[in-house]
Motif scaffolding. Structure first.
Motif, PDB file in Angstrom:
ATOM      1  N   LEU B   8       0.841  -1.203   0.000  1.00 43.45           N
ATOM      2  CA  LEU B   8       0.000   0.000   0.000  1.00 43.45           C
ATOM      3  C   LEU B   8       0.877   1.255   0.000  1.00 43.45           C
ATOM      4  O   LEU B   8       0.651   2.184  -0.775  1.00 43.45           O
ATOM      5  CB  LEU B   8      -0.917  -0.014   1.227  1.00 43.45           C
ATOM      6  CG  LEU B   8      -1.921   1.128   1.356  1.00 43.45           C
ATOM      7  CD1 LEU B   8      -2.925   1.096   0.225  1.00 43.45           C
ATOM      8  CD2 LEU B   8      -2.653   1.061   2.696  1.00 43.45           C
ATOM      9  N   ASN B  10       3.892   1.491  -1.066  1.00 45.08           N
ATOM     10  CA  ASN B  10       4.562   1.544  -2.360  1.00 45.08           C
ATOM     11  C   ASN B  10       3.655   2.171  -3.424  1.00 45.08           C
ATOM     12  O   ASN B  10       4.066   3.067  -4.162  1.00 45.08           O
ATOM     13  CB  ASN B  10       4.969   0.119  -2.763  1.00 45.08           C
ATOM     14  CG  ASN B  10       5.752   0.099  -4.052  1.00 45.08           C
ATOM     15  OD1 ASN B  10       6.427   1.068  -4.376  1.00 45.08           O
ATOM     16  ND2 ASN B  10       5.631  -0.984  -4.796  1.00 45.08           N
ATOM     17  N   LEU B  11       2.405   1.714  -3.461  1.00 44.04           N
ATOM     18  CA  LEU B  11       1.443   2.254  -4.435  1.00 44.04           C
ATOM     19  C   LEU B  11       1.214   3.745  -4.180  1.00 44.04           C
ATOM     20  O   LEU B  11       1.206   4.563  -5.110  1.00 44.04           O
ATOM     21  CB  LEU B  11       0.123   1.484  -4.357  1.00 44.04           C
ATOM     22  CG  LEU B  11      -0.994   1.987  -5.268  1.00 44.04           C
ATOM     23  CD1 LEU B  11      -0.573   1.998  -6.720  1.00 44.04           C
ATOM     24  CD2 LEU B  11      -2.241   1.109  -5.101  1.00 44.04           C
ATOM     25  N   GLN B  14       4.107   5.801  -5.446  1.00 44.28           N
ATOM     26  CA  GLN B  14       4.123   5.887  -6.910  1.00 44.28           C
ATOM     27  C   GLN B  14       3.065   6.878  -7.416  1.00 44.28           C
ATOM     28  O   GLN B  14       3.331   7.661  -8.318  1.00 44.28           O
ATOM     29  CB  GLN B  14       3.870   4.511  -7.529  1.00 44.28           C
ATOM     30  CG  GLN B  14       5.002   3.515  -7.324  1.00 44.28           C
ATOM     31  CD  GLN B  14       6.252   3.901  -8.112  1.00 44.28           C
ATOM     32  OE1 GLN B  14       6.167   4.544  -9.152  1.00 44.28           O
ATOM     33  NE2 GLN B  14       7.401   3.521  -7.597  1.00 44.28           N
ATOM     34  N   LEU B  15       1.871   6.821  -6.820  1.00 43.30           N
ATOM     35  CA  LEU B  15       0.786   7.719  -7.251  1.00 43.30           C
ATOM     36  C   LEU B  15       1.117   9.160  -6.895  1.00 43.30           C
ATOM     37  O   LEU B  15       0.818  10.091  -7.638  1.00 43.30           O
ATOM     38  CB  LEU B  15      -0.535   7.297  -6.596  1.00 43.30           C
ATOM     39  CG  LEU B  15      -1.111   5.959  -7.057  1.00 43.30           C
ATOM     40  CD1 LEU B  15      -2.288   5.549  -6.174  1.00 43.30           C
ATOM     41  CD2 LEU B  15      -1.564   6.039  -8.514  1.00 43.30           C
ATOM     42  N   ARG B  17       3.791  10.657  -6.999  1.00 36.85           N
ATOM     43  CA  ARG B  17       4.752  11.274  -7.918  1.00 36.85           C
ATOM     44  C   ARG B  17       4.097  11.835  -9.170  1.00 36.85           C
ATOM     45  O   ARG B  17       4.730  12.556  -9.937  1.00 36.85           O
ATOM     46  CB  ARG B  17       5.809  10.243  -8.329  1.00 36.85           C
ATOM     47  CG  ARG B  17       6.678   9.786  -7.162  1.00 36.85           C
ATOM     48  CD  ARG B  17       7.535   8.600  -7.518  1.00 36.85           C
ATOM     49  NE  ARG B  17       8.525   8.946  -8.526  1.00 36.85           N
ATOM     50  CZ  ARG B  17       9.397   8.089  -9.029  1.00 36.85           C
ATOM     51  NH1 ARG B  17       9.386   6.837  -8.630  1.00 36.85           N
ATOM     52  NH2 ARG B  17      10.259   8.473  -9.944  1.00 36.85           N
ATOM     53  N   LEU B  18       2.823  11.485  -9.407  1.00 36.15           N
ATOM     54  CA  LEU B  18       2.136  11.982 -10.602  1.00 36.15           C
ATOM     55  C   LEU B  18       1.788  13.460 -10.422  1.00 36.15           C
ATOM     56  O   LEU B  18       1.512  13.900  -9.310  1.00 36.15           O
ATOM     57  CB  LEU B  18       0.866  11.161 -10.860  1.00 36.15           C
ATOM     58  CG  LEU B  18       1.103   9.694 -11.197  1.00 36.15           C
ATOM     59  CD1 LEU B  18      -0.219   8.945 -11.258  1.00 36.15           C
ATOM     60  CD2 LEU B  18       1.833   9.570 -12.526  1.00 36.15           C
ATOM     61  N   ILE B  21      -1.382  15.213  -8.265  1.00 40.65           N
ATOM     62  CA  ILE B  21      -1.924  14.240  -7.311  1.00 40.65           C
ATOM     63  C   ILE B  21      -1.282  14.514  -5.954  1.00 40.65           C
ATOM     64  O   ILE B  21      -0.114  14.198  -5.744  1.00 40.65           O
ATOM     65  CB  ILE B  21      -1.635  12.785  -7.755  1.00 40.65           C
ATOM     66  CG1 ILE B  21      -2.152  12.520  -9.174  1.00 40.65           C
ATOM     67  CG2 ILE B  21      -2.233  11.779  -6.761  1.00 40.65           C
ATOM     68  CD1 ILE B  21      -3.643  12.407  -9.315  1.00 40.65           C
TER      69      ILE B  21
END
Lengths: 199, 199
Positions: B8, B10-11, B14-15, B17-18, B21
């Motif tokens: 969780l 990790n996800l 990653q999100l 960094r968009l 967001i």
């Protein structure tokens, strides 16, 4: 482009389905992904698949976990006589951030909502009753949200659990700390008056 | 949770960094992904990888494409004597939506920005000059944005292209159609006055 090229259109459609991502944001994100280094896109895709594949519900409290039983249930230093009932795993994260609770949890994974066809059998209520038989619990704290469905679910649970002979409590509602009386909404304010305590 | 479980976290990272967001949105999306059907998550991950793997730049105009040459360059019905120079592939999509242009494009993939270390050699300017030698082009329309970098890039290109003996034009700037004079910003209004046309 008369029409979007297929891989771009496909990515746009997929992003568009996420909650809170409108068509402009989806388009912006799609173009961003194409500009990202290939390795970063691979990591993002892997994080998505990985989270879905590795995360499931704790067999005891239905919190999210990547093992059989979640970290909180495994922690023997926690007070196992108290169970706090919440709607979603996110609520556990919020409770833990407060550092004010040291018991266990039980996640319902929803609230009663007859209009949406969600009755007690769709929530993890049966599993909660089962826990009460197997574990020695002295108090259940109901921490569902304070909206209509959350309140109805709390009332339903209280009526269901009282005959079992366990203390059932509800988290307090009132003025938020640091909040101005002037800006409080009417319902919160009347709740705060109703729940006043002698000093 | 004392800490977030690894897949969780990790996800979420990653999100996060968009672009656009924030931490709350990333967290909400991460929990949403865990609740999504496995098949949907697979499709989203595949769309991300697929877009990155299959989309690259058109060898002629540097638009996005999943073939060697993009759809617009392949379209023989388009006016190949005119090239519209834009900053990003997104700008082509916007131009095409207007249905007001039927020539070809050239994507710079950026604008001159000395402070960020982006000089002419980092843009697709050399490739544009090469096209002018190989194709018979009669007009270049510069459609970079009207911010400082866009204007500087337009001026640079105009000075570079004029000696080649090709008509170089700039898209018009003025009041947006349907826009109220009252609410126009000063710079747009003075530009609209400066670019006035006899009727």
């Amino acid at each position: 482009m008369a029409r979007m090229i297929r891989p771009l259109a496909n990515l746009y459609e997929q992003l568009r389905r996420l909650p809170g991502i409108g068509s402009k944001t989806a388009m912006r994100l799609a173009y961003h992904v194409i500009d990202m280094p290939a390795e970063d896109v691979k990591q993002l895709a892997a994080a998505l698949s990985g989270a879905k594949e590795q995360i499931h519900y704790c067999s005891r409290c239905f919190n999210l976990t990547d093992s059989d039983v979640c970290e909180i249930c495994r922690d023997s230093s926690r007070d196992s006589f108290t169970i706090c009932v919440v709607e979603q795993p996110q609520d556990i994260a919020a409770m833990e951030r407060s550092h004010g609770y040291h018991g266990l949890y039980h996640v319902l994974h929803g609230v009663l909502s007859p209009l949406d066809g969600i009755g007690p059998e769709k929530l993890r209520i049966r599993e909660l009753l089962l826990r009460l038989q197997q574990e020695s619990v002295s108090e259940i704290i109901i921490a569902t949200n304070s909206d209509v469905e959350g309140e109805a679910t709390a009332t339903y649970l209280a009526q269901l659990l009282k005959p079992v002979g366990i203390t059932v409590s509800r988290i307090a509602h009132g003025l938020p700390m640091g909040g101005d009386l002037e800006y409080a909404d009417e319902i919160t304010l009347s709740k705060a008056l109703e729940n006043r305590r002698t000093m």
